[in-house]
Structures are given as structure tokens and as C-alpha cells.
Design an enzyme around this catalytic site. Structure first.
Site, PDB file in Angstrom:
ATOM      1  N   LYS A 175       0.878  -1.228   0.090  1.00 32.29           N
ATOM      2  CA  LYS A 175       0.027   0.099   0.114  1.00 32.29           C
ATOM      3  C   LYS A 175       0.895   1.229   0.005  1.00 32.29           C
ATOM      4  CE  LYS A 175      -4.254   1.674   0.902  1.00 32.29           C
ATOM      5  NZ  LYS A 175      -5.694   1.105   0.452  1.00 32.29           N
TER       6      LYS A 175
ATOM      7  N   SER B 140      -1.578  -1.198  -3.948  1.00 38.64           N
ATOM      8  CA  SER B 140      -2.725  -0.359  -3.832  1.00 38.64           C
ATOM      9  C   SER B 140      -2.206   1.187  -3.408  1.00 38.64           C
ATOM     10  CB  SER B 140      -3.588  -0.325  -2.702  1.00 38.64           C
ATOM     11  OG  SER B 140      -4.303  -1.861  -3.075  1.00 38.64           O
TER      12      SER B 140
END
Lengths: 373, 373, 373, 373
Positions: free
Chosen positions: A162, A232
Site C-alpha cells: 500500500k 494499492s
């Protein structure tokens, strides 16, 4: 020896962690076992998707209560990777990754699911999507692999990162401080951040070398890919959060992971193949009994930037009403869920450099078939 | 004897009929052969989707030029059924249904695809979604079946009806005239119109009898279904337009149609089964050679109104950003396109009473395998 | 001498030109008087907004019928500038600009509204948003000014340009041909095209000189502005279409135009001032009698790219659900419509370099007050 | 005697309460002074807007820390009324209503802003939008008026109620329990809940009597209105939360409230009038000095359900891409913000029965001018 457990839990809304609370309260899970979360929340998956922050705040408050550690500390210890957007048949859910101890004498299989995590230092707004960002990811991924105790890079099957991105506000602050962010368009920034993440994973896994790319290769040279990277990006993190999943003879337990590339958004073969890797037939759908063996389905996908899928024009990139990532997530989730017969799948868009243009990857964690013991 | 041809053509935008123009100009198709169009345009599929009107205007102007008939007349002779919304992997395209003459001595198969069409009188705004609307559809469907020369109702596989709905303006006009429309919410009106269409088809096919339902059964008694009805609704039509597709020994040619129910949005089995009906295996994907035999794929689907799919919560009905029909179309199209390996599929939402709640139907037209001759 | 007339007409949908047809049929307007159209259609205003193409096709078919010229020719003679998106209180409408002859002896005012139009050659996909594009616009604007017979550049009050942009398909075609489009992101391309249009207008009006900017100044140096440029961009045009509006002593008639800069999205003063220029008080709203004097309201606006309006954060640029241009159009239209008391206003987003960052411009055409004669 | 203070605070995201935290930490506000919150968060304002829940969770955690009371208790003591959706120029912010003690000898004005709050019991899913819901609101409003110490109903200027609605899940649960919710369409449910709230306020303020309406009057008889009701509805509450704002001689301090009806979405006069009530001129914009006197701007609005505004068609109700409430909020906020020169305004859609169809209300709280003392 260590053993991994994965709980796939549903939520009634992004602030609903009651299923995990029940597991902790009932003693099934100790709060201290929880090492990572990967989930899908029902936001739009874009810059202004606050369902991820809401879930994270709720999760950290819950764990804080049970661990007697401040939430502000936990947030830097337990990666919580959420992808917003449960388009179509997807069901909001989260997978809780836990590590426990198993008696080595009871092990059934020669190797089993291994988990490792790591956090990088914060990434400055002006570094997002640049080489400094790539290197920051690489270091964190290497740390997570070591942390998982995985010795062979081939045993790594899925690396979730992330990455932070810039918002309009962050970009403005950086500019005011005399810095030059790559872009002040948040959606563009998220894309560059994902590219940096993929390059970072590829470097860490030895798929590319530092001299193989230039800063300008990000989002332009799509021959550079990491088929095991799942990246992400979101406004709610400031450092890179890494979760490495693989198989290792140093771990016990019934779970095992495999992954396959998806060559395009219609590649049902990739889905069937990764299930076959785990001895789960899909003819055409996984049986209910086999579906119960599946602990987690992780998919990355991307609207083909050439505007066509197998020579037919698609309209995802030209749509001003619905973001292209929402389109592709909904379509690929429809296909994957149809094969596994279950909407509790993690399908995340933004797969730049995480597979071929227009494609992506699928990883599945499942209990090994009895006959394999 | 009559023979049906189906051309599946792509478009660059909703006003692009160049592929059909090429077929006419090159002599492959005579404008007078064209009896119906079914297509997917890249609008939002809702009340304010004008891509359907744009396409229709362009089509009728093209045919008018070649037939020397006014467009305003053709629009009441040639059903043009468009479903807006090419979410995800769908590709904007249209299928042109043509009828020609074949020498009976050359026929290869005992029966073949048969086509019939019909138009009802205009439906008043205050009748939309009511019994008068149902009866209007029934009469038109019966006329189209007769027109197709299909003698056995079992040989009917797909009945497409495009029904009118009210807009805010039409509802206001009706109210000003002292009439009471069922609703002045256009999206609601479209749903009632589709329900009326499905009831009308069920009556025409003998699946239900007039006494089996009340006006209030529409959109409330979902046990009443027609598994062969495919109903669209849109602002651009004022009467019901009907296209009946079936198989008939009175027709020649290689094409054949079959249909299956989809029990829910994850029902990949229904897809594989309808292909098997036509001797097209999908293991897991249709081969390129077999894909070439497929002339048309027609799907109806619907977000499950109970809020769950196989016990897992979905979020389609609670989403204020993306219309629920856009969600379900994108998901089901992802699944169907993955099996057939082609995004040129007609997937239309709004399947109320056109299959089980949360499910729908799939019909496929394909050339018969050589060995079947 | 020449005299300009402006008819502001409503439409029931983007293919509805019935009000213009009525004017032509009734003899109020001769089809040959029509020299330009500026309108608002109810699309999304983005790349996939086909309401503009639909309207244009319908308009050209109508004029073709009355002028006995092919629509394909008219489309290169009559600029039809449509802005998609009637967010909030805006009402879909179009202004028809007509030129007629007036007896010089009857003139009431020393100068009156003057209109000129021009078309450039097509702009190649790889030139969009580059210097070649700027120069193409400049030449066309100069031609339109000459065409209007306006001698003093200060008398030019509004220059509308519709610029082509790339779609994913056009960009792909250019790349396949060995060319390098500036971007293959259609929304980005539209922004660069608007910037090129604004620079082109500024050059033509002598506001800047060729050496004042570099190609990289587009979308980066926002000190370069033309306060009289109104630029749209869309997929439906391939050349730059120009409409110049100003006042000229060579023209007769009651109409007059004025313009003002809007310094930001809250600048109600700019609105009130431009009305005052035309002797129309707004205290706080224009009276119904004065509103009848207003023939056309033309506004450009833009979400402030610094993320704030008067030091308060706005959320337009970070919204994945609603395009930022739709946000700003809705807000500014709410303000302008509230002052003039009428939703039939042309408010167009994408005002890059067409006023200060976050602001834009407003131009109003109105009949001169009797006392002015 | 009691005195009211109102702090208008900005937020960087829906979980950002740092400005309130700073006020508490610095001693400007005691946590125990806080009696209500009214704010705008940057969600979509629909059923799946979780920014409200996120903000509320963060707020209650903050107050809990400072008050040493569980958040679960505070949530039933302090109304937190949030409206999602900061379309266009609106800026995410929240107004904190505080009650303190003032020495009666120092009072400057004969009356001042008075605040009262109340909570009803939870409303069952099957009661939402029905008479039982109306009566539940009425009782709570009466309690809040008493709580504010306002003796004359004419002194009540604004009654904010946040009503519960059903989601698909709640509706399904009620149905499973043998109950019949009015609708299982969440957006419809929110509308009925708002209608019930408005009827409840009208009853409490003596504007209507219990015999004046039937259950079926809700959302159908729009002659029934409360010009002082401001009703929100959302998934995150289960009981009606009420905040009453008025003026009272029993309260001290400089603040004062006034309200006006807005007759339609273009009614700039209503805005200017309510400011004039508070001695704040807008010619055309409030001066910066006067803007500093404004503590809070509260607006309700609604897309005209007849599809027209002053005889011109609007497109808000027919738009499948953008929810009608988002359209109208953006437009009306553009107008109000332009007059007050500030985007920190509370503009909430869903004004059914809270003013005339297509209109709404505006209330402003401001410090009284010095000369008024």
C-alpha cells in the site's frame, strides 16, 4: 514452528469489525496473533474514498483495546491494506492474517503458507512515483521476506504494498515548501505510486535490476512487470506498507498459496489454472465443498490502456461518469466470483506493471487437499 | 423458404453505422432484408441515456436513404432495441437481423433460426406498468410469433420487448391532463414498464393466464416469471416493439438459438449449458474456432433485491454513485465474456420477472456444428 | 447594413430541434440566416458525451433539408458549439445566431452586436495541445474577426472556440502511425486542447505575443490568460470552430454584448457588473422585464486547482464520483441563474487560461435599454 | 443565565476533528459545553455515505476521552447531524454548538440565540415514514423546545431533525420478522423519513394539527410544509435526533438567528432577506467585515419535482449518473456561497415538506450589529 491462519470476515459497513471482535472475545483469535489485514470496503476506491480510513480507525481502536497499545502505534505495526470498491457482485469483507505456533510434530505438509510484513519510512509528497519511492518499496519488501522466513524468492507468491499518494492539499503543501511533486492530480498520483510499488517489488524479487529502468519508465514502459506484485495506493497512508505471502518449509498448517498471471480481463484460464495448482477443480464452478477450502482470493486487474480487449473496443477509459478502475473491478470480479461461486474476493484495480497491460494476476490461498498430506 | 442472417457489427460511437453501411453498399445486405436490430450503446442505460436515440436516428436515416421511405415510417416498422451501458469489458456493437430467401433444396438442418417482429399501438403515460400495458405487449408478442411462422410455443427461445416509460415531463403532462401515472419517478417507471413487458410475454407464451395475476403483482410477486422474456424500457419509444426469436422447421440456414435461465449472477453453469445446447464446449473458455460460430449472445440480469448473493451482502442497491443496473451489467458481462472470450455481448439489466430474483436468462445464436447436418 | 439576431430556444432532449424548425417553418428565421449555434445539452460534458453529436446531427439534417445542401458540408460552414452538462438549475437550450440585413436609416444605436465565424483545417491528433494547435486557432480567430467586420480588437467581447481532442482510439491510431500525442488520456487531452485554444485567442487579440510562451506553458503558466476566450473541447470535431462576438458601428439592431472577468467561483460582483454594463440592474435579482431583454448569457468557469476557494478547501478535484467540471458548472450556474432569474444560461467548465485560476468570465448579450437610443 | 456559542470549524477529511481538539486542549471550549454538532462531510449524501459515521465515531471518541464517558453513551446525548455532500463550492466543515453561563449583568441584547436538543426512542424499520414516526419526531421536538427554554413558538427559527431510514439489509430483516416496511428502496426510505420529520416538526410548532393529514399525505400532499424544519436522514442513526435553534430573552450573548423561506432554487431574495433580518447587507456580496459576523448558514433545498424551474425544464430528476440531491445542493450552495462569500455553508438536500416544492429554507446565525445593543 510458525503457522498461519486466515479468517475471511464480512462487514455490515466500513466501521463494522464485529466479526473480528467476536473471534477475539470468544478466544478463537488472540489480538496479538493478528499481523495483517487485506480487505475490500464499499467506497469508490478513489482519492475521496474514506471507507478505508473509517475501517482502519475502527480496527485499530479494537486491537488497541485488546492489546493495551495506542492505536497510533499499531497503525505502524499492522499493515491494513484495503481496496475500496465492491462493484457488482463483490461483497465487503476482510481477511485477517494471523500467526501462531504449531507443534512441528503435527505438521501434515512439507511446506505451508508463510507471512511477513514491513513498513517503510514515510514517503515525501515530492518523492511519490519517483525512484526514491521505488527504492523505499524494495527495502521494505526485502525486510518483509526476511521477516516471513522465506529463503527462496520463487516461494514468494504475492506481495501486497500500500503506497501513499498526493492529494491536492498535499501537493499544494509540497509546492509551497519549494518541492515539485510529480503531479498534483490525485488520480494520476495514485497511478504513479502504484507503478513505483510494482517496480519496487520487481527489484526486491530480482525480476529486474536497478539499471533496467529509468524514472521515466514508470507508467510508460509496460514491458517492466512484476507478476507477483499487488499495489494499492491511497490517501490514508504516508509510508509503504508491505505484506509478503508465500510458501515455506519452515511453516506448518494446511494453508498454501499459488498465483497466476491473468493475460487480459477475459482470461478465465488463469483463474482455473491457479485453482488447479491447489487441486481445486472448476468445471465450470468450484463445488461448495471445495469452495470451503478457499481462504482468500486476491486479484489485480486493469483496463487495457490501448482501448481494446481482444480487438474489440471497450469504453472504460473514456467514461466521465464511472471511473475506469470501478469498471474493470466490477467486470473481473464478475468472472472470478462466477468461477469460485463466492463474492468475497479481493479484486483491486490499478494493476499498472503488475502483469501485462489489460491483465493482472490472481493469487489464491486454500487448504491443501487431504490426499496431499 | 425463409432464412435468417445475423450480423454482429461494431461501432466507434453511438452515431456510427458505418459497418452496416458498408454491408449495404457492398451488396452483402439489402436494406430491405433488415427486420430488426438489437444492440448495446455506450450510454448509462437510464432515463437520460440519449445514445439510443442517437443510434436510432442514424440507423433510420441510413435505411431511409437506401429504401426511399421516410425515417418516420421505418421507425414503426423495424424494431431497434438498444440497451445502454457497456460497463466493464462490454464492447459497443449491434446485431442486424436479416431475412432472406433460401432454396429449400439446399437446407442442411431440420430447423433453423426464425425471426418475427411486431409493434403495438402507443402506450399512454398513465397505462405504463399497468394491466393495459401487459395486454398490449401480449397482443404484440402473439403477432410477432405468427409473423415468424413459429407454430409451437416451445420453439420460441427469446422475446425481446422494448417498452415505453414515463419521464418527469411525460408524467407532468399526463397529470395536467387529469390522468394518474403509476409513478413520476422515471427509474421506477422503467421498472414497472419492464414488469409489464415480462407479464405480457408470459401471457403470450402461455406460461401464465390472465387470472393468475393482479395489477399489483407487477414488481411485487416475483414468483411470476417468463424465462424467455427480455424487456428493455426507454424514453425513446412510445409503443411496445417486439422481436421474437426461435427455431422453426419452416426456416433454412445454419443458425440456431437456445436459451437457459441464470439462477443468479454467479451462475456460470447456465452459460456453459446454453453453449452446450449448441454443441459449443467451454473448458473453461470457448475456443477461437467455436467463438466464430457464435452470432449473438443475449443476456438479462438483475441485482438481487434481497441484498445478498448466495448469503453474502452485495452493495449494488445501496449505491448512490453508480446505478444498480450498471453494477450488475458490468459483473454479469464480465462472467459471460470470460466464458465466450468476446466482449460483444448484449447484457441488459432490469430483469424483473424475467427469471428468478437476482438471476436472469441467457440466449445464444450460433451456427450449427457441421456434424449436425 | 448587417444586423444580428439571437434566439434562445429550449429542447426536450438533445435531438429536439423542434423550436428552431418552428421558427423556420413559420418564416421568422430563414435557414440561410443561421450562422452559428451555442448550446447546452444534457450530457456529462466529458469524452463520452454524445448528446453534442446527436444535437449536431439533428441540426445539420434540419438545415440541410431547408438549404438543400448536404449536412456534411454544413458542418464545416456553421459552427455548432455545444457544452455538455446541465448540472443543477441549468436548462438545456441553444442560442441560434442569425445575420440579416437592416435598413441603415432605421438604426437606433451607434453600435450593435457583430458576429463572425471561421473554421480551421483539421488538427492532427499529435498536434492537439501543442504550438501548432495554438497557431491554428489564432489564424481562425483572426479570420472570424475580419469576417465580423470588427475593426478594433477592444470591441471583441467573446471568442468561442471548439477544439478537437484525442480519444483513446485516436491516440492509439496516431501512435500506430508513429506519431506521439501529448497524452492518451482523453480528459487530459481535452484540457490541453482548451489551453491551446485560449493561447490562440490571446495571440489573435494581441494580449500576448508568440515569444511570450513556450509549448510547456500550456496548463502550467496560468499567468497567461485571455479574458475573452471561451474554449470547449470535444470528440466530435476535428478542426477548430470559431465564433467571434463583439460590438461594431457597422452593425445595426438593438443587441449589444459586454463581458467581465470572474475572479473566482464566488464572484457575484462580476455578474452584477456585466449586467450593469448593459444597464440591467440586479437588486438582488434582475426583474422579469429586464430579464426579457437578455438574449444570451455565456459563462466559463473552473475548479480552483489550488484546492481552495478563498482559503476554504473545496473537494471538486479529489472526487472520483463526479467529474470536477460537473461540480463547478453546477455551482457557478446556481449563482448566475440566481442573479438573472433564469436557468437558460451557457455555463461551460474547462476555463484553463480563460481567466484567473479558479475563476473565468461572463459575457451577456442584451437588448439595449430604450433610453439609450 | 445561559449563553450559546457556535464554532465553525474546517476538516481535512471526515475523520479530522483536530480543530475541535485544539479548542478543547487550549481551553477555549470545555468538552462538556458541547451540546450539538451540525456539519457537512464530503460523502455522496446517500445511503452508502459513510463519511457521516466516520466523523461521528471520531467525534465521540474525542469527547469520550475528555469527558470520561463511553462513546456509546455520548452518541445518545449529543446530536451530531451531518449532511453528506460538499458539491461544488461547499467546504467540508462542522459547527459546534456550545452552551455556557453568562453573567446576566453583562447582557447586551434583549434576546439571544437559544439551543435545545432531544433524542427520541429508536424508530422500528417498519415505522419509518409512517404516522408513528411523525409522532415520535413531534414529541422529541417539543422536548427540545422545552429544553431550550423557548416559550413562544414564534421564537423557534430552525429545527434540525436527523431521522433513521431503512437500508436493504434493515428492510430484509424487518420483512423476515413479519413486518412490512413502507419500501425497501433505501433512497425512497430516506425521502419518507424526511417527510415524517417535517410533519413532526409542523405538528410540534402548531403549524398543522394531527387531523390535518393522513399517513398517505407524506410525499404526496406538498401543501403541508414546515418552513422551519430541516430534516436529514441517514443509515447511521436509529432514533430521531433533534436540535432546536431560536431566540430567547432567557439567553445572553451576541448571537441571533433568523430564517426565511426560499421559494425556489433561484430565490436569491430569500437569502438577501434573511441577511437583512440580521442587519447584514449584501450588495451584491456581504463585506468581509460582515462575513466575520456570520457564525452559521443553514439551508435546505430540493429539486422541483414538477421538472421545471420558472417554466424551464431542469434535468436533475432524470439523471442516472448524478443523484438529484447532489445536483440541487451544488446549485443552491453556489448561489448562497456567492452572496455570503464563503463556502462553509450547510446546504442539505431532501427538503420535502420543508418549504414549497422546489424551494426550501435558509437560516443564518450571526453576531448582532453593535448599534443594536
Amino acid at each position: 514452528m510458525k503457522t498461519a491462519r486466515v479468517f475471511r470476515l464480512s462487514m455490515a459497513h466500513p466501521g463494522d469489525l464485529s466479526e473480528l471482535e467476536n473471534l477475539i472475545t470468544s478466544g478463537t483469535v488472540a489480538a496479538s496473533d493478528v499481523v495483517a489485514i487485506i480487505g475490500k470496503t464499499e467506497g469508490n476506491g478513489g482519492v475521496n474514498d474514506f471507507t478505508r480510513g473509517y475501517f482502519t480507525q475502527t480496527l485499530m481502536a479494537l486491537l488497541s483495546k485488546h492489546l493495551n497499545k495506542p492505536a497510533a502505534q499499531l497503525i505502524h505495526e499492522i499493515p491494513c491494506v484495503l481496496s475500496g470498491g465492491t462493484e457488482g457482485v463483490m461483497s465487503p469483507h476482510y481477511s485477517v492474517f494471523c500467526i501462531g505456533e504449531a507443534d512441528a510434530s503435527t505438521r501434515q505438509y512439507p511446506s505451508a503458507l508463510a507471512i511477513g510484513t514491513a513498513f517503510s519510512a514515510p514517503v515525501a509528497a515530492e518523492d511519490v512515483g519517483r525512484r526514491a519511492h521505488v527504492e523505499s518499496v524494495t527495502a521494505a519488501v526485502r525486510e518483509a521476506i526476511a521477516n516471513a522466513g522465506i529463503e527462496k524468492l520463487d516461494d514468494v507468491h504475492f506481495v501486497q504494498v500500500k503506497c501513499p499518494c498526493v492529494t491536492v492539499a498535499r501537493a499544494a503543501a509540497a509546492i509551497a515548501a519549494g518541492k515539485t511533486p510529480l503531479t498534483n492530480d490525485p488520480n494520476k498520483s495514485m497511478a504513479f505510486a502504484r507503478a513505483a510499488g510494482a517496480f519496487g517489488v520487481a527489484l526486491a524479487l530480482g525480476e529486474i535490476k536497478p539499471g533496467d529502468f529509468k524514472e521515466s519508465s514508470l507508467l510508460s514502459d509496460f514491458t517492466i512487470q512484476s507478476p507477483r506484485a499487488s499495489i494499492s495506493s491511497g490517501v490514508e497512508v504516508e509510508s509503504n506498507e508491505v505484506i509478503v505471502l508465500g510458501n515455506s518449509p519452515a511453516w506448518a498448517g494446511p494453508l498454501r498459496i499459488s498465483h497466476r498471471q491473468m493475460s487480459d480481463a477475459l482470461d478465465i484460464c488463469g483463474i482455473v489454472d491457479v485453482l488447479a495448482d491447489l487441486d481445486i477443480p472448476a468445471r465450470p464452478q468450484v463445488t461448495a465443498a471445495d469452495a470451503d477450502r478457499i481462504a482468500c482470493v486476491l486479484v489485480k486487474c486493469e483496463p487495457d490502456r490501448r482501448g481494446k480487449i481482444r480487438s474489440n473496443r471497450h469504453t472504460m477509459l473514456d467514461d466521465t461518469d464511472i471511473n475506469a478502475q470501478r469498471h474493470i473491478r466490477g467486470a473481473v470480479a464478475g468472472l472470478v466470483a462466477g468461477v469460485v461461486g463466492d463474492g468475497r474476493i479481493f479484486v483491486s484495480g490499478g494493476a499498472e506493471h503488475q502483469g501485462p497491460d489489460g491483465g493482472g494476476l490472481i493469487a489464491v490461498i486454500a487448504s491443501q487437499a487431504r490426499g496431499n498430506a
